[in-house]
Enzyme design. Structure first.
Site: not given
Ligand code: HAX
Length: 435
Positions: A241, A271, A318, A327, A373
């Site tokens: 964002s 996000h 994250h 947080r 979150d």
């Molecule tokens: N549950 C299951 N699998 C997860 C995971 C979770 N909470 N977090 C990461 N992974 C997986 C990814 O999907 C990825 O899998 P693939 O290789 O099969 O694609 C792998 O682990 C490696 O990912 P990563 O490098 O650890 O994480 P990224 O930097 O790519 O992504 C995210 C970060 C926040 C998008 C991710 O952890 C996620 O999807 N979390 C769940 C959604 C969430 O809580 N989002 C909010 C984040 C905070 C925020 O911005 N708030 O506004």
């Protein structure tokens, strides 16, 4: 000129001159290598943005102008006997790098109240949308519709010197922040309370008044809103964002349009929408498991079933953090102090015990810990704000503080149009061959 605006001008002019001369001498310094995996991996860790208001450390979490969240809770001014910091104080800190006095914070509360009127056509825009339009869709459109008020647009059209860009940007940022609680509360009451709107209480602070206009006048909920709107305000510049706002702003689009774009980004489930996804996940767990008093084994089973169905566990993981999000911890401490008995809050704490080892077991998740979150929804439900489709709007009201303080800095520093280089897979193969 107000004290805040004067301070900002003084500090930003000084820094702009210093940075200009430092870049003249050292601009050619190499700051690192970029790996192919980073080019294809969402640019993780590639330094490419300047963001003065906050800085994220993967182990320690966010610091706002050097202050951690526990330090903010101790040092920022408060009011009405509430011990939680005022978001006004955080904005002041982010904009000029100083902890404000109580008098300065009171001035800012009054100043935002003075600027809070919403143009009539914004309500018409909202009323033209179907009631079941997602609250974030409404929020985005309401913010964009208010660009009719932009001082930057007016002064740019009249022919403004580049050196003055910061001035109407400051005015627009202050005006937009001032208007957001009333716009956001209007959307909530429109969607979930039959359009039974509540007038602002001018004697209240920015967050307290937002709580009041939502229709929850419990003093503890006002305290929660002060904390919530403080801790969600900024997370350095690379998050989706903030980065979106920066990119749009770099075209000299005004802050109404750039912040509306930022909210499009926040509305994604990876996000800001994750806060709604977490509580949906918890409600689903309660429904599937047959109650809200569950054993850790029942929680674990639901988590494993979710992963087996190819979904992520919302609220965990994250892109930068590698420890539990401070947080999350701040909200947990709040719940421990204010909420004595809530099964849904207990489930959040059980998830904190159960999820990290399960995610670690997958062997690919870089951060198995909870993010911001993971906690917020359970506390909101406790105070009666159960309509989770609305949760990302709360986040969006808060995020304006950091993103718009940063927009002022970007204009004052004269940061240019953002234009990174894109590549294609042929390029990737040629790189691999040449290596
Ligand atoms: N549950 C299951 N699998 C997860 C995971 C979770 N909470 N977090 C990461 N992974 C997986 C990814 O999907 C990825 O899998 P693939 O290789 O099969 O694609 C792998 O682990 C490696 O990912 P990563 O490098 O650890 O994480 P990224 O930097 O790519 O992504 C995210 C970060 C926040 C998008 C991710 O952890 C996620 O999807 N979390 C769940 C959604 C969430 O809580 N989002 C909010 C984040 C905070 C925020 O911005 N708030 O506004």
């Amino acid at each position: 000129m107000s004290n805040l605006k004067e301070k900002f001008f003084e500090k930003s002019s000084k820094l702009k001159a210093e940075v200009k001369s430092e870049l003249k001498e050292h601009g050619g310094k190499i700051v690192g290598d970029v790996k192919l995996s980073q080019v294809f991996g969402g640019m993780r860790g590639v330094p490419s943005l300047v963001w003065e208001t906050s800085k994220l450390d993967s182990e320690e979490g966010i610091r706002f102008r050097g202050l951690s969240i526990p330090e903010l809770r101790k040092q920022l001014p408060t009011r009405d006997g509430c011990t939680e910091p005022l978001p006004e104080a955080l904005f002041w800190l982010m904009l000029v790098g100083e902890v404000p006095s109580q008098e300065e914070v009171n001035w800012l509360s009054d100043e935002w109240e003075r600027r809070s009127a919403i143009p009539e056509h914004t309500f018409k825009v909202l009323e033209a949308l179907p009631k079941d339009a997602h609250p974030m869709t409404q929020f985005v459109m309401a913010i964009a519709s208010m660009n009719s008020e932009s001082e930057f647009v007016k002064r740019y059209a009249a022919g403004m010197s580049k050196n003055d860009y910061w001035d109407p940007t400051y005015e627009d940022a202050m005006n937009l922040i001032a208007k957001l609680p009333a716009v956001a509360a209007y959307i909530y009451r429109r969607n979930f309370h039959n359009g039974d709107h509540i007038k602002a209480d001018k004697s209240l602070d920015w967050a307290g008044n937002y709580a009041h206009m939502l229709g929850i006048d419990d003093p503890d909920f006002k305290s929660l809103m002060r904390l919530y709107l403080t801790i969600h305000a900024d997370h350095e510049g690379g998050n989706a964002s903030a980065h979106t706002a920066h990119l749009i702003g770099s075209t000299l689009s005004d802050v109404y349009l750039s912040y509306s774009g930022a909210m499009d980004s926040l509305a994604g489930p990876l996000h800001g929408l994750a806060n709604q996804e977490v509580i949906k996940f918890i409600f689903e767990m309660i429904e599937k498991s047959g109650g809200d008093e569950l054993t850790n084994d029942q929680v674990k089973k639901f988590v494993e079933d979710t992963l087996a169905s190819g979904r992520v566990i919302p609220g965990y993981g994250h892109a930068v953090l590698r420890q539990p999000d401070p947080r999350f911890t701040a909200q947990r401490l709040f719940a421990e102090e204010y909420i004595k008995d809530s099964n849904i809050v207990k489930l959040v704490w059980q998830l904190f015990e159960v999820v990290p080892p399960v995610l670690q077991g997958l062997g690919k998740v870089k951060n198995p810990w909870p993010n911001v979150d993971a906690h917020s929804g359970a506390i909101l439900v406790h105070y009666g704000l159960k309509e989770y489709q609305y949760y990302t709007v709360l986040f969006g009201v808060s995020r304006a503080l950091g993103v718009l303080a940063s927009a002022c800095w970007s204009r004052a520093m004269g940061f240019p149009l953002e234009r990174p280089k894109s590549v294609n897979t042929d390029w990737m193969r040629s790189i691999i061959k040449s290596a």
